[in-house]
Write a protein that holds these residues in place. Structure first.
Motif, PDB file in Angstrom:
ATOM      1  N   ALA A   2      24.688 -10.368  17.796  1.00  0.00           N
ATOM      2  CA  ALA A   2      23.548  -9.547  18.225  1.00  0.00           C
ATOM      3  C   ALA A   2      22.416  -9.632  17.206  1.00  0.00           C
ATOM      4  CB  ALA A   2      23.988  -8.098  18.386  1.00  0.00           C
ATOM      5  N   ASP A   3      21.190  -9.453  17.701  1.00  0.00           N
ATOM      6  CA  ASP A   3      20.027  -9.438  16.812  1.00  0.00           C
ATOM      7  C   ASP A   3      20.118  -8.257  15.859  1.00  0.00           C
ATOM      8  OD1 ASP A   3      18.793 -11.678  17.893  1.00  0.00           O
ATOM      9  OD2 ASP A   3      17.554 -10.516  19.278  1.00  0.00           O
ATOM     10  N   ARG A   4      19.580  -8.473  14.669  1.00  0.00           N
ATOM     11  CA  ARG A   4      19.423  -7.393  13.694  1.00  0.00           C
ATOM     12  C   ARG A   4      17.934  -7.167  13.524  1.00  0.00           C
ATOM     13  NH1 ARG A   4      22.966  -4.110  11.502  1.00  0.00           N
ATOM     14  NH2 ARG A   4      22.182  -4.376   9.423  1.00  0.00           N
ATOM     15  N   TRP A   5      17.548  -5.913  13.417  1.00  0.00           N
ATOM     16  CA  TRP A   5      16.152  -5.541  13.276  1.00  0.00           C
ATOM     17  C   TRP A   5      15.902  -4.913  11.916  1.00  0.00           C
ATOM     18  CZ3 TRP A   5      15.372  -2.456  18.458  1.00  0.00           C
ATOM     19  CH2 TRP A   5      15.250  -3.364  19.518  1.00  0.00           C
ATOM     20  N   HIS A   6      14.664  -5.067  11.455  1.00  0.00           N
ATOM     21  CA  HIS A   6      14.177  -4.343  10.282  1.00  0.00           C
ATOM     22  C   HIS A   6      13.137  -3.349  10.803  1.00  0.00           C
ATOM     23  CE1 HIS A   6      13.217  -3.434   6.172  1.00  0.00           C
ATOM     24  NE2 HIS A   6      11.930  -3.506   6.510  1.00  0.00           N
ATOM     25  N   THR A  43      19.109  -2.590  11.028  1.00  0.00           N
ATOM     26  CA  THR A  43      20.015  -2.058  12.030  1.00  0.00           C
ATOM     27  C   THR A  43      20.220  -3.064  13.158  1.00  0.00           C
ATOM     28  OG1 THR A  43      20.415  -0.129  13.442  1.00  0.00           O
ATOM     29  CG2 THR A  43      18.160  -0.921  13.342  1.00  0.00           C
ATOM     30  N   ASP A  44      21.265  -2.866  13.910  1.00  0.00           N
ATOM     31  CA  ASP A  44      21.463  -3.682  15.107  1.00  0.00           C
ATOM     32  C   ASP A  44      20.364  -3.348  16.112  1.00  0.00           C
ATOM     33  OD1 ASP A  44      23.814  -4.893  14.177  1.00  0.00           O
ATOM     34  OD2 ASP A  44      25.087  -3.333  15.033  1.00  0.00           O
ATOM     35  N   ALA A  45      19.957  -4.350  16.865  1.00  0.00           N
ATOM     36  CA  ALA A  45      18.975  -4.128  17.925  1.00  0.00           C
ATOM     37  C   ALA A  45      19.518  -3.060  18.874  1.00  0.00           C
ATOM     38  CB  ALA A  45      18.712  -5.424  18.680  1.00  0.00           C
ATOM     39  N   ALA A  46      18.677  -2.083  19.210  1.00  0.00           N
ATOM     40  CA  ALA A  46      19.109  -0.983  20.069  1.00  0.00           C
ATOM     41  C   ALA A  46      17.927  -0.457  20.874  1.00  0.00           C
ATOM     42  CB  ALA A  46      19.718   0.147  19.234  1.00  0.00           C
ATOM     43  N   GLU A  47      18.146  -0.264  22.150  1.00  0.00           N
ATOM     44  CA  GLU A  47      17.100   0.209  23.046  1.00  0.00           C
ATOM     45  C   GLU A  47      16.481   1.536  22.580  1.00  0.00           C
ATOM     46  OE1 GLU A  47      14.411  -0.332  25.986  1.00  0.00           O
ATOM     47  OE2 GLU A  47      15.987  -1.754  25.459  1.00  0.00           O
ATOM     48  N   VAL A  49      15.891   2.613  19.609  1.00  0.00           N
ATOM     49  CA  VAL A  49      14.969   2.351  18.503  1.00  0.00           C
ATOM     50  C   VAL A  49      13.664   1.778  19.054  1.00  0.00           C
ATOM     51  CG1 VAL A  49      14.598   1.048  16.374  1.00  0.00           C
ATOM     52  CG2 VAL A  49      16.858   2.006  16.866  1.00  0.00           C
ATOM     53  N   LEU A  50      13.764   0.859  19.991  1.00  0.00           N
ATOM     54  CA  LEU A  50      12.573   0.288  20.611  1.00  0.00           C
ATOM     55  C   LEU A  50      11.792   1.369  21.354  1.00  0.00           C
ATOM     56  CD1 LEU A  50      10.804  -2.138  21.216  1.00  0.00           C
ATOM     57  CD2 LEU A  50      12.296  -2.640  23.171  1.00  0.00           C
ATOM     58  N   THR A  51      12.481   2.231  22.086  1.00  0.00           N
ATOM     59  CA  THR A  51      11.823   3.323  22.800  1.00  0.00           C
ATOM     60  C   THR A  51      11.112   4.256  21.827  1.00  0.00           C
ATOM     61  OG1 THR A  51      13.435   3.209  24.588  1.00  0.00           O
ATOM     62  CG2 THR A  51      12.190   5.259  24.396  1.00  0.00           C
ATOM     63  N   ALA A  52      11.742   4.540  20.695  1.00  0.00           N
ATOM     64  CA  ALA A  52      11.108   5.393  19.683  1.00  0.00           C
ATOM     65  C   ALA A  52       9.808   4.768  19.200  1.00  0.00           C
ATOM     66  CB  ALA A  52      12.062   5.617  18.514  1.00  0.00           C
ATOM     67  N   ALA A  53       9.810   3.468  18.949  1.00  0.00           N
ATOM     68  CA  ALA A  53       8.599   2.781  18.496  1.00  0.00           C
ATOM     69  C   ALA A  53       7.524   2.800  19.582  1.00  0.00           C
ATOM     70  CB  ALA A  53       8.930   1.356  18.082  1.00  0.00           C
ATOM     71  N   GLU A  54       7.933   2.542  20.802  1.00  0.00           N
ATOM     72  CA  GLU A  54       6.975   2.487  21.917  1.00  0.00           C
ATOM     73  C   GLU A  54       6.342   3.845  22.213  1.00  0.00           C
ATOM     74  OE1 GLU A  54       8.903  -1.172  24.501  1.00  0.00           O
ATOM     75  OE2 GLU A  54       9.574   0.874  24.908  1.00  0.00           O
ATOM     76  N   THR A  55       7.064   4.923  21.960  1.00  0.00           N
ATOM     77  CA  THR A  55       6.557   6.254  22.296  1.00  0.00           C
ATOM     78  C   THR A  55       5.949   6.999  21.116  1.00  0.00           C
ATOM     79  OG1 THR A  55       8.730   7.270  21.992  1.00  0.00           O
ATOM     80  CG2 THR A  55       8.166   6.513  24.226  1.00  0.00           C
ATOM     81  N   CYS A  56       5.962   6.386  19.939  1.00  0.00           N
ATOM     82  CA  CYS A  56       5.372   7.042  18.766  1.00  0.00           C
ATOM     83  C   CYS A  56       3.871   7.245  19.009  1.00  0.00           C
ATOM     84  CB  CYS A  56       5.588   6.183  17.520  1.00  0.00           C
ATOM     85  SG  CYS A  56       4.793   6.862  16.043  1.00  0.00           S
ATOM     86  N   PRO A  57       3.399   8.500  19.017  1.00  0.00           N
ATOM     87  CA  PRO A  57       1.985   8.751  19.314  1.00  0.00           C
ATOM     88  C   PRO A  57       1.038   8.203  18.248  1.00  0.00           C
ATOM     89  CG  PRO A  57       3.041  10.774  18.630  1.00  0.00           C
ATOM     90  CD  PRO A  57       4.127   9.740  18.769  1.00  0.00           C
ATOM     91  N   ALA A  58       1.529   7.989  17.041  1.00  0.00           N
ATOM     92  CA  ALA A  58       0.690   7.470  15.964  1.00  0.00           C
ATOM     93  C   ALA A  58       0.852   5.965  15.772  1.00  0.00           C
ATOM     94  CB  ALA A  58       1.021   8.186  14.658  1.00  0.00           C
ATOM     95  N   GLU A  59       1.726   5.364  16.579  1.00  0.00           N
ATOM     96  CA  GLU A  59       2.020   3.931  16.463  1.00  0.00           C
ATOM     97  C   GLU A  59       2.398   3.568  15.031  1.00  0.00           C
ATOM     98  OE1 GLU A  59      -1.355   1.884  18.161  1.00  0.00           O
ATOM     99  OE2 GLU A  59      -0.901   2.661  20.159  1.00  0.00           O
ATOM    100  N   ALA A  60       3.236   4.413  14.419  1.00  0.00           N
ATOM    101  CA  ALA A  60       3.610   4.254  13.017  1.00  0.00           C
ATOM    102  C   ALA A  60       4.869   3.413  12.811  1.00  0.00           C
ATOM    103  CB  ALA A  60       3.815   5.634  12.385  1.00  0.00           C
ATOM    104  N   ILE A  61       5.598   3.108  13.879  1.00  0.00           N
ATOM    105  CA  ILE A  61       6.874   2.406  13.758  1.00  0.00           C
ATOM    106  C   ILE A  61       6.700   0.932  14.102  1.00  0.00           C
ATOM    107  CG2 ILE A  61       9.265   2.266  14.564  1.00  0.00           C
ATOM    108  CD1 ILE A  61       8.989   5.269  15.341  1.00  0.00           C
ATOM    109  N   SER A  62       7.177   0.079  13.215  1.00  0.00           N
ATOM    110  CA  SER A  62       7.172  -1.357  13.503  1.00  0.00           C
ATOM    111  C   SER A  62       8.598  -1.893  13.374  1.00  0.00           C
ATOM    112  CB  SER A  62       6.224  -2.111  12.566  1.00  0.00           C
ATOM    113  OG  SER A  62       6.644  -1.982  11.226  1.00  0.00           O
ATOM    114  N   ILE A  63       8.878  -2.905  14.197  1.00  0.00           N
ATOM    115  CA  ILE A  63      10.202  -3.521  14.214  1.00  0.00           C
ATOM    116  C   ILE A  63      10.022  -5.029  14.133  1.00  0.00           C
ATOM    117  CG2 ILE A  63      12.358  -3.813  15.497  1.00  0.00           C
ATOM    118  CD1 ILE A  63      11.568  -1.273  17.100  1.00  0.00           C
ATOM    119  N   THR A  64      10.764  -5.655  13.231  1.00  0.00           N
ATOM    120  CA  THR A  64      10.766  -7.111  13.133  1.00  0.00           C
ATOM    121  C   THR A  64      12.207  -7.602  13.171  1.00  0.00           C
ATOM    122  OG1 THR A  64      10.761  -6.992  10.722  1.00  0.00           O
ATOM    123  CG2 THR A  64       8.624  -7.285  11.802  1.00  0.00           C
TER     124      THR A  64
END
Length: 77
Positions: A2-6, A43-47, A49-64
């Motif tokens: 599985a993909d790992r994310w930072h 962390t392991d790629a997880a939906e 975490v992606l949802t948290a980034a997408e819904t952050c009102p300040a767009e403060a979360i990035s995932i690579t």
């Protein structure tokens, strides 16, 4: 394998809304200043975490992608 994310939170942008905690409580915490940080930046790629980034009102979360640094969120334009 599985993909790992930072996961990173730009604490200068974080407004402490708690949306990340709502969507991915196992992956984010708010400190005493109500600024978010990942519980484990790698962390392991997880939906959630992606949802948290997408819904952050300040767009403060990035995932690579861990290792390559390829953007997962926000996507490259």
């Amino acid at each position: 394998m599985a993909d790992r994310w930072h996961v990173e939170v730009d604490r200068s942008l974080c407004v402490g809304s708690g949306q990340c905690l709502h969507h991915a409580p196992a992956h984010f915490r708010l400190d005493s200043a109500r600024r978010s940080h990942p519980t484990d930046p790698d962390t392991d790629a997880a939906e959630p975490v992606l949802t948290a980034a997408e819904t952050c009102p300040a767009e403060a979360i990035s995932i690579t992608l861990r290792g390559s640094g390829e953007p997962v969120f926000p996507p490259e334009e």
